[in-house]
Motif scaffolding. Sequence first.
Motif, PDB file in Angstrom:
ATOM      1  N   ALA A   1       4.846  -9.719  12.619  1.00 12.76           N
ATOM      2  CA  ALA A   1       4.722  -8.266  12.461  1.00 12.76           C
ATOM      3  C   ALA A   1       5.686  -7.738  11.408  1.00 12.76           C
ATOM      4  O   ALA A   1       5.473  -6.661  10.852  1.00 12.76           O
ATOM      5  CB  ALA A   1       4.975  -7.571  13.798  1.00 12.76           C
ATOM      6  N   GLN A   2       6.746  -8.497  11.104  1.00 14.59           N
ATOM      7  CA  GLN A   2       7.729  -8.058  10.116  1.00 14.59           C
ATOM      8  C   GLN A   2       7.338  -8.420   8.683  1.00 14.59           C
ATOM      9  O   GLN A   2       7.829  -7.821   7.739  1.00 14.59           O
ATOM     10  CB  GLN A   2       9.095  -8.668  10.435  1.00 14.59           C
ATOM     11  CG  GLN A   2       9.663  -8.185  11.741  1.00 14.59           C
ATOM     12  CD  GLN A   2      10.976  -8.866  12.092  1.00 14.59           C
ATOM     13  OE1 GLN A   2      11.377  -9.843  11.478  1.00 14.59           O
ATOM     14  NE2 GLN A   2      11.643  -8.331  13.108  1.00 14.59           N
ATOM     15  N   LYS A   3       6.443  -9.379   8.502  1.00 19.28           N
ATOM     16  CA  LYS A   3       6.100  -9.875   7.171  1.00 19.28           C
ATOM     17  C   LYS A   3       5.585  -8.808   6.203  1.00 19.28           C
ATOM     18  O   LYS A   3       6.018  -8.782   5.057  1.00 19.28           O
ATOM     19  CB  LYS A   3       5.090 -11.021   7.270  1.00 19.28           C
ATOM     20  CG  LYS A   3       5.720 -12.317   7.693  1.00 19.28           C
ATOM     21  CD  LYS A   3       4.710 -13.437   7.688  1.00 19.28           C
ATOM     22  CE  LYS A   3       5.364 -14.719   8.170  1.00 19.28           C
ATOM     23  NZ  LYS A   3       4.402 -15.806   8.250  1.00 19.28           N
ATOM     24  N   PRO A   4       4.671  -7.922   6.604  1.00 20.69           N
ATOM     25  CA  PRO A   4       4.144  -6.963   5.620  1.00 20.69           C
ATOM     26  C   PRO A   4       5.206  -6.058   5.003  1.00 20.69           C
ATOM     27  O   PRO A   4       5.033  -5.576   3.895  1.00 20.69           O
ATOM     28  CB  PRO A   4       3.146  -6.120   6.423  1.00 20.69           C
ATOM     29  CG  PRO A   4       2.818  -6.911   7.626  1.00 20.69           C
ATOM     30  CD  PRO A   4       4.011  -7.773   7.888  1.00 20.69           C
ATOM     31  N   PHE A   5       6.316  -5.865   5.674  1.00 20.41           N
ATOM     32  CA  PHE A   5       7.346  -4.950   5.183  1.00 20.41           C
ATOM     33  C   PHE A   5       8.186  -5.566   4.071  1.00 20.41           C
ATOM     34  O   PHE A   5       8.833  -4.842   3.324  1.00 20.41           O
ATOM     35  CB  PHE A   5       8.225  -4.477   6.338  1.00 20.41           C
ATOM     36  CG  PHE A   5       7.444  -3.688   7.332  1.00 20.41           C
ATOM     37  CD1 PHE A   5       7.136  -2.363   7.102  1.00 20.41           C
ATOM     38  CD2 PHE A   5       6.963  -4.288   8.485  1.00 20.41           C
ATOM     39  CE1 PHE A   5       6.382  -1.642   7.997  1.00 20.41           C
ATOM     40  CE2 PHE A   5       6.197  -3.568   9.391  1.00 20.41           C
ATOM     41  CZ  PHE A   5       5.912  -2.245   9.141  1.00 20.41           C
ATOM     42  N   LYS A   6       8.142  -6.873   3.945  1.00 18.54           N
ATOM     43  CA  LYS A   6       8.891  -7.530   2.875  1.00 18.54           C
ATOM     44  C   LYS A   6       8.251  -7.246   1.519  1.00 18.54           C
ATOM     45  O   LYS A   6       8.902  -7.338   0.493  1.00 18.54           O
ATOM     46  CB  LYS A   6       8.971  -9.029   3.146  1.00 18.54           C
ATOM     47  CG  LYS A   6       9.820  -9.319   4.373  1.00 18.54           C
ATOM     48  CD  LYS A   6       9.884 -10.773   4.699  1.00 18.54           C
ATOM     49  CE  LYS A   6      10.770 -10.921   5.934  1.00 18.54           C
ATOM     50  NZ  LYS A   6      10.679 -12.157   6.581  1.00 18.54           N
ATOM     51  N   LYS A   7       6.963  -6.894   1.523  1.00 17.41           N
ATOM     52  CA  LYS A   7       6.241  -6.625   0.277  1.00 17.41           C
ATOM     53  C   LYS A   7       6.357  -5.161  -0.158  1.00 17.41           C
ATOM     54  O   LYS A   7       5.993  -4.825  -1.263  1.00 17.41           O
ATOM     55  CB  LYS A   7       4.760  -6.970   0.451  1.00 17.41           C
ATOM     56  CG  LYS A   7       4.514  -8.414   0.810  1.00 17.41           C
ATOM     57  CD  LYS A   7       3.062  -8.644   1.132  1.00 17.41           C
ATOM     58  CE  LYS A   7       2.854 -10.024   1.713  1.00 17.41           C
ATOM     59  NZ  LYS A   7       1.514 -10.213   2.226  1.00 17.41           N
ATOM     60  N   ILE A   8       6.843  -4.310   0.722  1.00 19.58           N
ATOM     61  CA  ILE A   8       6.910  -2.880   0.447  1.00 19.58           C
ATOM     62  C   ILE A   8       8.166  -2.576  -0.357  1.00 19.58           C
ATOM     63  O   ILE A   8       9.252  -3.020  -0.028  1.00 19.58           O
ATOM     64  CB  ILE A   8       6.935  -2.062   1.752  1.00 19.58           C
ATOM     65  CG1 ILE A   8       5.677  -2.323   2.566  1.00 19.58           C
ATOM     66  CG2 ILE A   8       7.111  -0.585   1.486  1.00 19.58           C
ATOM     67  CD1 ILE A   8       4.411  -1.891   1.910  1.00 19.58           C
ATOM     68  N   THR A   9       7.991  -1.793  -1.390  1.00 22.65           N
ATOM     69  CA  THR A   9       9.133  -1.321  -2.170  1.00 22.65           C
ATOM     70  C   THR A   9       9.154   0.191  -2.110  1.00 22.65           C
ATOM     71  O   THR A   9       8.119   0.837  -1.963  1.00 22.65           O
ATOM     72  CB  THR A   9       9.032  -1.762  -3.644  1.00 22.65           C
ATOM     73  OG1 THR A   9       7.792  -1.291  -4.173  1.00 22.65           O
ATOM     74  CG2 THR A   9       9.103  -3.267  -3.774  1.00 22.65           C
ATOM     75  N   SER A  10      10.329   0.752  -2.238  1.00 23.81           N
ATOM     76  CA  SER A  10      10.442   2.211  -2.225  1.00 23.81           C
ATOM     77  C   SER A  10       9.754   2.775  -3.455  1.00 23.81           C
ATOM     78  O   SER A  10       9.792   2.191  -4.529  1.00 23.81           O
ATOM     79  CB  SER A  10      11.904   2.638  -2.226  1.00 23.81           C
ATOM     80  OG  SER A  10      12.477   2.337  -0.992  1.00 23.81           O
ATOM     81  N   SER A  11       9.134   3.936  -3.275  1.00 20.55           N
ATOM     82  CA  SER A  11       8.439   4.568  -4.386  1.00 20.55           C
ATOM     83  C   SER A  11       9.427   5.328  -5.255  1.00 20.55           C
ATOM     84  O   SER A  11      10.508   5.685  -4.830  1.00 20.55           O
ATOM     85  CB  SER A  11       7.366   5.511  -3.850  1.00 20.55           C
ATOM     86  OG  SER A  11       7.968   6.506  -3.067  1.00 20.55           O
ATOM     87  N   LYS A  12       8.984   5.563  -6.477  1.00 21.46           N
ATOM     88  CA  LYS A  12       9.819   6.340  -7.396  1.00 21.46           C
ATOM     89  C   LYS A  12       9.883   7.779  -6.913  1.00 21.46           C
ATOM     90  O   LYS A  12       9.012   8.259  -6.199  1.00 21.46           O
ATOM     91  CB  LYS A  12       9.191   6.312  -8.797  1.00 21.46           C
ATOM     92  CG  LYS A  12       9.103   4.927  -9.406  1.00 21.46           C
ATOM     93  CD  LYS A  12       8.390   4.990 -10.719  1.00 21.46           C
ATOM     94  CE  LYS A  12       6.904   4.854 -10.462  1.00 21.46           C
ATOM     95  NZ  LYS A  12       6.079   4.812 -11.621  1.00 21.46           N
TER      96      LYS A  12
END
Length: 196
Positions: free
Chosen positions: A94-105
């Motif tokens: 369940a934690q894996k998808p969050f590793k691909k998320i980056t903060s938006s500009k």
Amino acid sequence: MCGGYARLGDIYKSIEEIMDLPSNQVGLSFPQNKKMVEEELERSLVLIDLCNSMQENLAGLKMSTQELELVLKRGDDAAVQLKVESFIRLAKQAQKPFKKITSSKAVAEDCRMVRVLAEAREMSVSLLESTSHLLLKQFTTTKGSKWSLVQKRKVVFEEEQLQVLEQSMGDLENGAELLFRRLIQSRISLLNILSS
């Protein structure tokens, strides 16, 4: 956490009401804002996917908890250990998808509505990510003390703890479903504004 999902649902409902105001509809459809709105629409798809993934993970974890209760009642220690490992594997997944998320500009100051949407999206990602971390933590600790996963080669649980965990999974799943519906509705409202 469950209250957080409900509050985020309320925030998205309020955002929809604000978007429906004629002045905001006109502002969002200005050519200079259109690109920012389209970028936010793309980011909203990522959030919708995250929320959907969280719902699926919570459903799987709830089922895993139910299965663990059954094998615990049968007293099959080997099966209990396998179910524990399965639960932990699902919680880590369940934690894996969050590793691909980056903060938006940062969003330009001239489009407040897009900035509000971006802030709500960031809060949603944060809540979903916190939920994913909580899942694993709930299984390894309770009331400040470690659950003994292996003690003298036996898995030790209290049935009550598993029932509370199962209920929590159900509540989180319902919260994620509510947020998912709100996200879809918000996206539809934004698409309708752009197409009008």
